[in-house]
Design a protein around this motif. Structure first.
Motif, short mmCIF file in Angstrom:
data_model
loop_
_atom_site.label_atom_id
_atom_site.label_comp_id
_atom_site.label_asym_id
_atom_site.label_seq_id
_atom_site.Cartn_x
_atom_site.Cartn_y
_atom_site.Cartn_z
N LYS A 178 10.00 -0.66 -3.51
CA LYS A 178 10.39 -1.68 -4.47
C LYS A 178 9.94 -3.06 -3.99
O LYS A 178 9.91 -3.34 -2.80
CB LYS A 178 11.90 -1.67 -4.67
CG LYS A 178 12.42 -0.39 -5.32
CD LYS A 178 13.94 -0.42 -5.41
CE LYS A 178 14.47 0.89 -6.03
NZ LYS A 178 15.94 0.92 -6.06
N ASP A 188 10.06 -5.50 -9.24
CA ASP A 188 11.16 -4.61 -9.60
C ASP A 188 12.45 -5.37 -9.88
O ASP A 188 13.29 -4.92 -10.65
CB ASP A 188 11.40 -3.59 -8.47
CG ASP A 188 10.24 -2.63 -8.36
OD1 ASP A 188 10.11 -1.75 -9.23
OD2 ASP A 188 9.44 -2.76 -7.41
N VAL A 230 1.20 -4.42 4.15
CA VAL A 230 1.21 -2.96 4.29
C VAL A 230 1.13 -2.56 5.76
O VAL A 230 1.77 -1.60 6.20
CB VAL A 230 0.07 -2.33 3.46
CG1 VAL A 230 -0.06 -0.84 3.73
CG2 VAL A 230 0.32 -2.58 1.97
N LYS A 245 4.20 -0.46 7.81
CA LYS A 245 3.69 0.91 7.97
C LYS A 245 4.68 1.84 8.67
O LYS A 245 4.91 2.96 8.22
CB LYS A 245 2.37 0.88 8.74
CG LYS A 245 1.72 2.25 8.90
CD LYS A 245 0.40 2.15 9.65
CE LYS A 245 -0.22 3.53 9.83
NZ LYS A 245 -1.51 3.45 10.59
N ARG A 292 1.04 -3.40 -4.39
CA ARG A 292 1.11 -2.05 -4.96
C ARG A 292 -0.25 -1.35 -4.87
O ARG A 292 -0.34 -0.16 -4.59
CB ARG A 292 1.59 -2.11 -6.41
CG ARG A 292 3.05 -2.52 -6.53
CD ARG A 292 3.61 -2.17 -7.91
NE ARG A 292 5.02 -2.50 -7.98
CZ ARG A 292 5.53 -3.47 -8.72
NH1 ARG A 292 4.74 -4.22 -9.48
NH2 ARG A 292 6.84 -3.70 -8.74
N GLU A 293 -1.31 -2.10 -5.13
CA GLU A 293 -2.66 -1.53 -5.07
C GLU A 293 -3.00 -1.06 -3.66
O GLU A 293 -3.54 0.04 -3.48
CB GLU A 293 -3.69 -2.56 -5.55
CG GLU A 293 -3.65 -2.80 -7.05
CD GLU A 293 -4.47 -3.99 -7.49
OE1 GLU A 293 -4.60 -4.19 -8.71
OE2 GLU A 293 -4.98 -4.73 -6.62
N LEU A 339 -0.93 -0.27 -1.28
CA LEU A 339 -0.09 0.89 -0.96
C LEU A 339 -0.64 2.18 -1.58
O LEU A 339 -0.60 3.25 -0.97
CB LEU A 339 1.34 0.67 -1.46
CG LEU A 339 2.22 -0.27 -0.63
CD1 LEU A 339 3.49 -0.62 -1.39
CD2 LEU A 339 2.57 0.35 0.72
N GLN A 340 -1.20 2.06 -2.78
CA GLN A 340 -1.66 3.25 -3.50
C GLN A 340 -3.10 3.64 -3.18
O GLN A 340 -3.41 4.83 -3.06
CB GLN A 340 -1.51 3.02 -5.00
CG GLN A 340 -0.05 2.95 -5.47
CD GLN A 340 0.09 2.43 -6.90
OE1 GLN A 340 -0.90 2.27 -7.62
NE2 GLN A 340 1.31 2.14 -7.31
N THR A 341 -3.98 2.64 -3.04
CA THR A 341 -5.41 2.95 -2.89
C THR A 341 -6.05 2.36 -1.64
O THR A 341 -7.17 2.72 -1.30
CB THR A 341 -6.20 2.44 -4.10
OG1 THR A 341 -6.20 0.99 -4.10
CG2 THR A 341 -5.59 2.93 -5.41
#
Length: 311
Positions: free
Chosen positions: A2, A26, A203, A207, A231-232, A234-236
Protein backbone atom coordinates in the motif's frame (compact mmCIF):
# COMPACT_ATOMS: atom_id res chain seq x y z
CA UNK A 1 2.21 -2.91 -1.01
CA UNK A 2 0.00 0.00 0.00
CA UNK A 3 1.07 3.58 -0.65
CA UNK A 4 -0.20 6.17 1.82
CA UNK A 5 0.46 9.92 1.76
CA UNK A 6 1.69 11.10 5.14
CA UNK A 7 0.23 14.10 6.97
CA UNK A 8 2.47 17.14 6.42
CA UNK A 9 1.85 20.49 8.09
CA UNK A 10 1.47 23.26 5.52
CA UNK A 11 1.53 20.76 2.65
CA UNK A 12 -1.29 18.18 2.61
CA UNK A 13 -4.16 20.62 2.44
CA UNK A 14 -7.30 20.08 0.35
CA UNK A 15 -5.72 21.37 -2.88
CA UNK A 16 -2.60 19.22 -2.55
CA UNK A 17 -4.71 16.15 -1.87
CA UNK A 18 -7.02 16.79 -4.85
CA UNK A 19 -3.98 16.84 -7.13
CA UNK A 20 -2.45 13.78 -5.45
CA UNK A 21 -5.70 11.77 -5.60
CA UNK A 22 -5.39 11.71 -9.39
CA UNK A 23 -2.33 9.48 -9.02
CA UNK A 24 -4.26 6.92 -6.97
CA UNK A 25 -2.50 6.50 -3.64
CA UNK A 26 -4.23 3.94 -1.43
CA UNK A 27 -4.89 6.53 1.27
CA UNK A 28 -4.14 10.16 2.16
CA UNK A 29 -3.97 12.15 5.37
CA UNK A 30 -4.86 15.78 6.01
CA UNK A 31 -2.45 18.13 7.70
CA UNK A 32 -2.00 17.28 11.38
CA UNK A 33 -4.64 18.77 13.66
CA UNK A 34 -3.94 20.50 16.96
CA UNK A 35 -6.07 18.82 19.69
CA UNK A 36 -6.29 22.07 21.68
CA UNK A 37 -7.54 24.09 18.70
CA UNK A 38 -9.98 21.33 17.80
CA UNK A 39 -11.31 21.37 21.37
CA UNK A 40 -11.93 25.10 21.03
CA UNK A 41 -13.67 24.87 17.64
CA UNK A 42 -10.96 26.77 15.78
CA UNK A 43 -12.48 27.94 12.50
CA UNK A 44 -9.38 27.35 10.32
CA UNK A 45 -9.06 23.81 11.63
CA UNK A 46 -12.67 23.04 10.76
CA UNK A 47 -12.94 24.81 7.40
CA UNK A 48 -9.43 24.39 5.94
CA UNK A 49 -7.42 21.61 7.61
CA UNK A 50 -10.34 19.20 7.82
CA UNK A 51 -11.91 19.95 4.44
CA UNK A 52 -12.40 16.49 2.91
CA UNK A 53 -14.58 15.10 0.11
CA UNK A 54 -14.24 11.40 0.87
CA UNK A 55 -13.31 9.97 4.26
CA UNK A 56 -13.05 6.51 2.70
CA UNK A 57 -9.75 7.55 1.15
CA UNK A 58 -8.76 10.38 3.49
CA UNK A 59 -7.92 10.25 7.17
CA UNK A 60 -6.48 12.71 9.61
CA UNK A 61 -3.81 12.97 12.28
CA UNK A 62 -4.03 14.63 15.68
CA UNK A 63 -1.30 15.95 17.96
CA UNK A 64 -1.29 17.16 21.55
CA UNK A 65 -0.13 16.32 25.05
CA UNK A 66 -3.28 16.71 27.16
CA UNK A 67 -5.06 13.36 27.48
CA UNK A 68 -8.59 14.72 27.71
CA UNK A 69 -8.07 17.07 24.78
CA UNK A 70 -6.73 14.18 22.72
CA UNK A 71 -9.63 11.91 23.64
CA UNK A 72 -12.15 14.65 22.88
CA UNK A 73 -10.29 15.33 19.63
CA UNK A 74 -10.43 11.71 18.51
CA UNK A 75 -14.15 11.57 19.29
CA UNK A 76 -14.84 14.86 17.48
CA UNK A 77 -12.90 13.69 14.40
CA UNK A 78 -14.87 10.46 14.47
CA UNK A 79 -18.13 12.44 14.63
CA UNK A 80 -17.00 14.36 11.53
CA UNK A 81 -16.86 11.08 9.65
CA UNK A 82 -13.16 10.22 9.73
CA UNK A 83 -12.64 6.48 9.69
CA UNK A 84 -8.85 6.45 10.09
CA UNK A 85 -7.34 8.68 12.80
CA UNK A 86 -3.61 8.72 13.52
CA UNK A 87 -1.82 9.92 16.65
CA UNK A 88 1.27 11.98 15.88
CA UNK A 89 4.21 10.70 17.93
CA UNK A 90 6.83 11.64 15.38
CA UNK A 91 6.88 15.38 14.72
CA UNK A 92 10.44 16.52 15.53
CA UNK A 93 9.90 20.28 15.43
CA UNK A 94 10.99 22.12 18.61
CA UNK A 95 7.79 24.20 18.76
CA UNK A 96 5.79 20.95 18.95
CA UNK A 97 7.96 18.92 21.29
CA UNK A 98 8.35 21.75 23.80
CA UNK A 99 4.63 21.34 24.50
CA UNK A 100 5.11 17.62 25.17
CA UNK A 101 3.53 16.61 21.85
CA UNK A 102 4.93 14.93 18.74
CA UNK A 103 8.13 12.94 19.33
CA UNK A 104 8.13 14.01 23.00
CA UNK A 105 5.26 11.55 23.59
CA UNK A 106 7.69 8.68 23.02
CA UNK A 107 9.08 9.15 26.54
CA UNK A 108 5.63 8.79 28.08
CA UNK A 109 4.67 5.17 27.45
CA UNK A 110 2.27 4.97 30.41
CA UNK A 111 0.48 8.10 29.20
CA UNK A 112 0.02 6.58 25.72
CA UNK A 113 -1.08 3.25 27.16
CA UNK A 114 -3.70 4.96 29.36
CA UNK A 115 -4.80 7.10 26.43
CA UNK A 116 -5.50 4.09 24.20
CA UNK A 117 -7.12 2.14 27.02
CA UNK A 118 -9.65 4.93 27.41
CA UNK A 119 -9.95 5.63 23.69
CA UNK A 120 -10.69 2.04 22.73
CA UNK A 121 -13.52 1.96 25.26
CA UNK A 122 -15.15 5.06 23.74
CA UNK A 123 -14.41 4.97 20.03
CA UNK A 124 -16.54 3.00 17.55
CA UNK A 125 -15.18 -0.38 16.53
CA UNK A 126 -15.37 0.75 12.91
CA UNK A 127 -13.02 3.69 13.57
CA UNK A 128 -9.41 2.69 12.94
CA UNK A 129 -6.72 4.14 15.20
CA UNK A 130 -3.02 4.22 14.42
CA UNK A 131 0.29 5.77 15.51
CA UNK A 132 3.21 7.32 13.65
CA UNK A 133 6.50 7.33 15.54
CA UNK A 134 10.19 8.08 15.27
CA UNK A 135 12.88 5.68 16.46
CA UNK A 136 14.01 7.79 19.41
CA UNK A 137 13.73 10.90 21.55
CA UNK A 138 16.36 11.95 24.12
CA UNK A 139 16.89 8.84 26.30
CA UNK A 140 14.12 6.84 24.65
CA UNK A 141 15.44 4.40 22.04
CA UNK A 142 13.05 1.45 22.22
CA UNK A 143 10.53 1.80 19.37
CA UNK A 144 9.70 -1.90 19.79
CA UNK A 145 7.72 -0.87 22.87
CA UNK A 146 5.22 0.95 20.66
CA UNK A 147 4.95 -1.95 18.25
CA UNK A 148 3.92 -4.01 21.27
CA UNK A 149 1.42 -1.31 22.28
CA UNK A 150 -0.02 -1.22 18.76
CA UNK A 151 -0.43 -5.01 18.92
CA UNK A 152 -2.00 -4.84 22.37
CA UNK A 153 -4.71 -2.42 21.26
CA UNK A 154 -5.06 -3.98 17.80
CA UNK A 155 -4.41 -0.67 16.07
CA UNK A 156 -4.91 -0.25 12.34
CA UNK A 157 -1.19 0.26 11.76
CA UNK A 158 2.06 1.63 13.11
CA UNK A 159 4.22 3.81 10.87
CA UNK A 160 7.91 4.09 11.76
CA UNK A 161 10.06 6.94 10.48
CA UNK A 162 13.66 5.76 10.70
CA UNK A 163 15.01 8.88 12.38
CA UNK A 164 15.27 10.10 15.95
CA UNK A 165 13.74 13.44 16.92
CA UNK A 166 17.21 14.93 17.28
CA UNK A 167 17.92 14.33 13.59
CA UNK A 168 14.90 16.44 12.57
CA UNK A 169 15.22 15.77 8.80
CA UNK A 170 19.02 15.67 8.71
CA UNK A 171 21.27 12.69 8.18
CA UNK A 172 19.79 9.50 6.79
CA UNK A 173 16.72 7.54 7.82
CA UNK A 174 17.81 4.25 9.39
CA UNK A 175 16.05 1.56 7.36
CA UNK A 176 17.90 -1.16 9.27
CA UNK A 177 15.81 -0.28 12.34
CA UNK A 178 12.66 -0.21 10.21
CA UNK A 179 13.57 -3.63 8.76
CA UNK A 180 14.26 -5.11 12.21
CA UNK A 181 10.97 -3.84 13.65
CA UNK A 182 8.93 -4.88 10.62
CA UNK A 183 10.15 -8.46 10.94
CA UNK A 184 9.05 -8.84 14.56
CA UNK A 185 5.88 -10.75 15.43
CA UNK A 186 2.79 -8.58 15.06
CA UNK A 187 -0.90 -8.69 14.31
CA UNK A 188 -1.21 -5.22 12.77
CA UNK A 189 -0.10 -3.45 9.60
CA UNK A 190 3.38 -1.93 9.50
CA UNK A 191 4.35 1.07 7.36
CA UNK A 192 7.82 2.50 6.77
CA UNK A 193 8.66 6.16 6.26
CA UNK A 194 11.73 8.32 5.74
CA UNK A 195 13.90 9.37 2.76
CA UNK A 196 11.50 7.95 0.17
CA UNK A 197 12.34 10.13 -2.80
CA UNK A 198 13.03 7.95 -5.86
CA UNK A 199 11.23 4.80 -6.96
CA UNK A 200 14.24 2.51 -7.54
CA UNK A 201 15.84 3.59 -4.27
CA UNK A 202 12.55 3.10 -2.40
CA UNK A 203 12.20 -0.48 -3.66
CA UNK A 204 15.83 -1.14 -2.70
CA UNK A 205 15.23 0.23 0.83
CA UNK A 206 12.15 -1.90 1.45
CA UNK A 207 13.44 -5.08 -0.20
CA UNK A 208 14.18 -7.00 3.02
CA UNK A 209 11.49 -5.35 5.13
CA UNK A 210 8.23 -7.03 6.05
CA UNK A 211 6.03 -4.06 5.21
CA UNK A 212 2.34 -3.72 4.48
CA UNK A 213 2.97 -0.33 2.98
CA UNK A 214 4.98 2.87 2.84
CA UNK A 215 4.10 6.44 3.70
CA UNK A 216 5.37 8.96 1.17
CA UNK A 217 6.02 12.43 2.52
CA UNK A 218 8.62 14.95 1.28
CA UNK A 219 9.33 12.83 -1.81
CA UNK A 220 5.83 13.37 -3.20
CA UNK A 221 5.90 17.19 -2.86
CA UNK A 222 5.89 18.44 -6.45
CA UNK A 223 6.19 14.84 -7.62
CA UNK A 224 2.88 12.93 -7.41
CA UNK A 225 4.25 10.78 -10.28
CA UNK A 226 6.32 9.00 -7.61
CA UNK A 227 3.19 7.02 -6.65
CA UNK A 228 2.76 5.17 -9.98
CA UNK A 229 6.53 4.98 -10.41
CA UNK A 230 6.94 2.99 -7.17
CA UNK A 231 4.20 0.60 -8.27
CA UNK A 232 5.87 0.17 -11.67
CA UNK A 233 9.27 -0.65 -10.18
CA UNK A 234 7.69 -3.11 -7.75
CA UNK A 235 5.87 -4.85 -10.61
CA UNK A 236 8.28 -4.63 -13.55
CA UNK A 237 11.53 -3.15 -12.27
CA UNK A 238 11.14 -0.25 -14.74
CA UNK A 239 9.62 3.24 -14.78
CA UNK A 240 7.36 4.23 -17.66
CA UNK A 241 5.51 7.14 -16.00
CA UNK A 242 7.84 10.06 -16.69
CA UNK A 243 6.06 13.43 -16.92
CA UNK A 244 6.93 15.89 -19.66
CA UNK A 245 7.73 19.50 -18.87
CA UNK A 246 4.28 20.53 -20.16
CA UNK A 247 2.56 17.95 -17.95
CA UNK A 248 4.42 19.22 -14.91
CA UNK A 249 3.55 22.81 -15.78
CA UNK A 250 -0.13 22.01 -16.28
CA UNK A 251 -0.26 20.11 -12.99
CA UNK A 252 1.27 23.09 -11.19
CA UNK A 253 -1.29 25.43 -12.80
CA UNK A 254 -4.11 23.11 -11.75
CA UNK A 255 -2.71 23.01 -8.21
CA UNK A 256 -2.58 26.81 -8.18
CA UNK A 257 -6.17 27.09 -9.39
CA UNK A 258 -7.35 24.70 -6.65
CA UNK A 259 -5.68 26.85 -3.98
CA UNK A 260 -7.27 29.93 -5.57
CA UNK A 261 -10.75 28.31 -5.46
CA UNK A 262 -10.36 27.23 -1.85
CA UNK A 263 -8.37 30.00 -0.20
CA UNK A 264 -8.63 33.05 -2.43
CA UNK A 265 -6.26 35.03 -4.62
CA UNK A 266 -3.81 36.31 -2.00
CA UNK A 267 -3.23 32.94 -0.34
CA UNK A 268 -2.98 31.20 -3.70
CA UNK A 269 -0.25 33.56 -4.87
CA UNK A 270 1.73 32.95 -1.68
CA UNK A 271 1.10 29.28 -0.94
CA UNK A 272 1.96 27.96 -4.40
CA UNK A 273 5.50 29.30 -3.98
CA UNK A 274 6.59 26.39 -1.75
CA UNK A 275 5.71 23.97 -4.58
CA UNK A 276 7.23 25.68 -7.62
CA UNK A 277 10.84 24.51 -7.25
CA UNK A 278 9.85 20.95 -6.21
CA UNK A 279 7.68 20.62 -9.34
CA UNK A 280 10.55 21.75 -11.58
CA UNK A 281 13.45 20.20 -9.65
CA UNK A 282 14.67 18.33 -12.75
CA UNK A 283 14.71 21.50 -14.85
CA UNK A 284 16.66 23.91 -12.68
CA UNK A 285 19.41 25.26 -14.92
CA UNK A 286 20.79 28.65 -13.92
CA UNK A 287 18.59 30.29 -16.55
CA UNK A 288 15.48 28.52 -15.33
CA UNK A 289 16.26 29.27 -11.67
CA UNK A 290 16.14 32.97 -12.51
CA UNK A 291 12.70 32.49 -14.09
CA UNK A 292 11.43 30.56 -11.08
CA UNK A 293 12.65 33.30 -8.75
CA UNK A 294 10.68 35.88 -10.73
CA UNK A 295 7.55 33.71 -10.53
CA UNK A 296 7.95 33.19 -6.77
CA UNK A 297 8.44 36.91 -6.08
CA UNK A 298 5.46 37.88 -8.26
CA UNK A 299 2.57 38.78 -5.93
CA UNK A 300 -0.15 39.38 -8.51
CA UNK A 301 -1.89 36.07 -9.21
CA UNK A 302 -2.75 36.76 -12.87
CA UNK A 303 0.83 37.82 -13.61
CA UNK A 304 2.17 34.77 -11.78
CA UNK A 305 -0.02 32.48 -13.87
CA UNK A 306 1.14 34.13 -17.11
CA UNK A 307 4.80 33.74 -16.09
CA UNK A 308 4.23 30.04 -15.39
CA UNK A 309 2.50 29.55 -18.75
CA UNK A 310 5.49 31.13 -20.53
CA UNK A 311 8.02 28.74 -18.99
Amino acid sequence: MKIYIAPMAGITDYSFRKITEKFHPDFLFTEMVNAHLLENDDETTKTELLKVDNTNITGTQIFGSDKQELINGFLKLESLGFKKINLNMGCPQPKIIKTGAGSALLENYKFIENLFEELTSKIKKTTQLSIKIRTGYKDFNNPELYLQLANKFNLDFICVHGRTQQQIYGGKADWEIVKKLSNLDRNINFFGNGDLFEAHDIVKKIKNCNLDGIMLSRGVIGNPWLIPQVREVLQTGKISTIPSFEEIKNTLLEHLELIHENKGEIKASLEINKFIRPYFKDYQTNFQKEKYTKIITEKNLSSKIQKIKKL
